[in-house]
Motif scaffolding. Sequence first.
Motif: not given
Length: 245
Positions: A203-204, A210-215
């Motif tokens: 993540i750094k 941040r990591i991504g979301t499926p959305t």
Amino acid sequence: MLEEKVAIITGGTRGIGYETVKIFLENKAKVILFGSKEETVTESINKLKELGLTAKGYHPNLTDYKEVETTVKEIINEYGKIDILINNAGISANKKIEDTTTEDFKKIMDINVLGIFNMIKAVTPYMKKQQNGVILNTSSMVSIYGQPSGVGYPASKFAVNGLTKSLARELAPYNIRVNAVAPGIINTDMVSSLPKEMIEPLIKTIPLGRIGTPTDIANAFLFLSSNLASYITGVILSVDGCARS
Ligand code: NAD
């Protein structure tokens, strides 16, 4: 945004694909989701039902052209057209080259590349007749940077980009747009099962922190499927928080 559109989404039973199915249904598309097994397809359809959403499902072997062709014909018989095809099904790899067998390499190319070829070959005659269509492929950040092991996976995603850019040019005269989305690290089952110690340093390295979301990915598919993207074709759209590794 997708009223009256008929969309096929492969790998629609979980992760990015399931979220895309959900968002497309919420935007009034008629969605046919594909999965690898009857049980998981039924499970997903039931989960959507609990949300008040209705989808149809199939589980053809994507590597078998005849099976794919027959399924697409059935869909045409029922819906009369296919407006959108999202080729999202895929598997990954992480073994070093000395541990990767020829069969491992063939398997990943079969699902991630031949599967997409078969789907596009089967829907294209109908889209050409309609003189309109949208084809979207799930690529990956590794299609740009490669990855330090599991060479079959980035090799397959580089191929997805080649397929996308070439077919965009071949099919443009028929008003068929072909694009890909290249996700960065996305919080699906695969990633959420990794230990915190492994995720936090990753993540750094992501400028958006941040990591991504499926959305995040489903929204990119929604945009590219909609008329808002009517002049966009042949593009590999990175959706990765500006990650560069
Ligand atoms: P996932 O493992 O949660 O879902 C994969 C989907 O593909 C499932 O619906 C499964 O049924 C389907 N599938 C797998 N093997 C299949 C087969 N043999 N036949 C038919 N269907 C099959 O994965 P995900 O993270 O949601 O990944 C979806 C796509 O996004 C893949 O193409 C993957 O390469 C790509 N991607 C994911 C990430 C990530 O970080 N999660 C990053 C970049 C790209």
